[in-house]
Design a protein around this motif. Structure first.
Motif, PDB file in Angstrom:
ATOM      1  N   ALA A 191     -20.760   3.049  -5.074  1.00  0.00           N
ATOM      2  CA  ALA A 191     -19.768   3.266  -4.283  1.00  0.00           C
ATOM      3  C   ALA A 191     -19.882   4.480  -3.422  1.00  0.00           C
ATOM      4  CB  ALA A 191     -18.272   3.561  -4.820  1.00  0.00           C
ATOM      5  N   ARG A 192     -20.531   5.776  -4.112  1.00  0.00           N
ATOM      6  CA  ARG A 192     -21.000   6.834  -3.452  1.00  0.00           C
ATOM      7  C   ARG A 192     -21.969   6.543  -2.429  1.00  0.00           C
ATOM      8  NH1 ARG A 192     -19.591   9.214  -8.542  1.00  0.00           N
ATOM      9  NH2 ARG A 192     -21.482   8.794  -9.236  1.00  0.00           N
ATOM     10  N   ASP A 193     -22.808   5.813  -2.765  1.00  0.00           N
ATOM     11  CA  ASP A 193     -23.954   5.281  -1.758  1.00  0.00           C
ATOM     12  C   ASP A 193     -23.485   4.734  -0.575  1.00  0.00           C
ATOM     13  OD1 ASP A 193     -26.876   4.992  -1.117  1.00  0.00           O
ATOM     14  OD2 ASP A 193     -26.377   2.876  -1.424  1.00  0.00           O
ATOM     15  N   VAL A 194     -22.599   3.760  -0.674  1.00  0.00           N
ATOM     16  CA  VAL A 194     -22.175   2.856   0.372  1.00  0.00           C
ATOM     17  C   VAL A 194     -21.130   3.966   1.123  1.00  0.00           C
ATOM     18  CG1 VAL A 194     -20.477   1.096   0.883  1.00  0.00           C
ATOM     19  CG2 VAL A 194     -22.319   0.745  -0.767  1.00  0.00           C
ATOM     20  N   GLN A 195     -20.335   4.713   0.773  1.00  0.00           N
ATOM     21  CA  GLN A 195     -19.549   5.674   1.289  1.00  0.00           C
ATOM     22  C   GLN A 195     -20.394   6.647   2.224  1.00  0.00           C
ATOM     23  OE1 GLN A 195     -16.643   6.807  -1.695  1.00  0.00           O
ATOM     24  NE2 GLN A 195     -15.868   4.713  -1.995  1.00  0.00           N
ATOM     25  N   ALA A 196     -21.376   7.254   1.533  1.00  0.00           N
ATOM     26  CA  ALA A 196     -22.245   8.095   2.255  1.00  0.00           C
ATOM     27  C   ALA A 196     -23.010   7.488   3.378  1.00  0.00           C
ATOM     28  CB  ALA A 196     -23.245   8.665   0.973  1.00  0.00           C
ATOM     29  N   HIS A 197     -23.479   6.348   3.448  1.00  0.00           N
ATOM     30  CA  HIS A 197     -23.926   5.852   4.587  1.00  0.00           C
ATOM     31  C   HIS A 197     -22.816   5.348   5.555  1.00  0.00           C
ATOM     32  CE1 HIS A 197     -27.990   5.164   3.331  1.00  0.00           C
ATOM     33  NE2 HIS A 197     -27.502   4.772   2.141  1.00  0.00           N
ATOM     34  N   GLU A 198     -21.644   5.245   5.139  1.00  0.00           N
ATOM     35  CA  GLU A 198     -20.464   4.903   6.072  1.00  0.00           C
ATOM     36  C   GLU A 198     -20.104   6.064   6.887  1.00  0.00           C
ATOM     37  OE1 GLU A 198     -15.693   3.197   6.448  1.00  0.00           O
ATOM     38  OE2 GLU A 198     -17.128   2.843   4.527  1.00  0.00           O
ATOM     39  N   GLN A 199     -20.057   7.345   6.092  1.00  0.00           N
ATOM     40  CA  GLN A 199     -19.864   8.694   6.550  1.00  0.00           C
ATOM     41  C   GLN A 199     -20.998   8.858   7.560  1.00  0.00           C
ATOM     42  OE1 GLN A 199     -16.904  10.490   6.290  1.00  0.00           O
ATOM     43  NE2 GLN A 199     -16.197   8.780   5.030  1.00  0.00           N
ATOM     44  N   LYS A 200     -22.046   8.821   7.214  1.00  0.00           N
ATOM     45  CA  LYS A 200     -23.189   9.075   8.203  1.00  0.00           C
ATOM     46  C   LYS A 200     -23.077   8.422   9.413  1.00  0.00           C
ATOM     47  CE  LYS A 200     -28.314   9.121   8.273  1.00  0.00           C
ATOM     48  NZ  LYS A 200     -29.444   8.936   7.490  1.00  0.00           N
TER      49      LYS A 200
END
Length: 165
Positions: A150-159
């Motif tokens: 989830a952190r990985d997916v959300q980090a890419h979304e924030q980027k």
């Protein structure tokens, strides 16, 4: 004559500038589309892995109970377990193809081992207390994987959101 040359030069300069900006926009759109697709593929792979891990864990728990009730069911239970494990490993390959994050890969491997420990073939079933501890470890391993994914997916979304601004 000079006016005509200035008009031609202005037209050419305008065409070049337009081309450069269109190319930059097209490149940015291509990068965003790729990043969006990769994010969706990762989300799908992480979800499929977690679902398969939960199914394998459920099967291992069921196998443990069946073997405690009737040890003669080992051959059938082992065959079914291998099938579930193969499905899970297939999802693991997909996860590893889509992420370069070693933490996610390690957590996925750890989840498989924790689930497998619930009932290893050829090993006598543990006591109910030991079994409960192994189930908890497997649950925690799956939850750790999901949290990191989830952190990985959300980090890419924030980027992506910050790049679009």
């Amino acid at each position: 004559m000079v006016t005509a040359l200035i008009a031609v030069a202005g037209t050419l300069l305008g065409s070049i500038v337009t081309h450069v900006f269109q190319r930059m926009t097209a490149d940015r759109t291509t990068r965003q589309n790729f990043a969006d697709r990769l994010r969706q593929d990762r989300l799908s792979a992480y979800n499929a892995f977690a679902a398969s891990a939960i199914e394998y864990r459920h099967h291992q728990i069921e196998r443990w109970h069946r073997l405690r009730q009737n040890p003669d069911t080992e051959v059938t239970a082992r065959s079914e377990s291998y099938s579930k494990k193969v499905e899970l490993r297939s999802e693991l390959v997909r996860v590893k193809l889509l992420t370069s994050d070693p933490r996610i890969q390690d957590l996925a491997d750890h989840a498989i081992e924790a689930i497998r420990a619930i009932q290893r073939s050829g090993v006598a079933p543990a006591s109910p207390e030991d079994h409960a501890i192994l189930m908890k470890k497997a649950n925690n391993a799956i939850e750790d994987f999901v949290a990191q994914a989830a952190r990985d997916v959300q980090a890419h979304e924030q980027k992506q959101l910050s790049q679009r601004r």
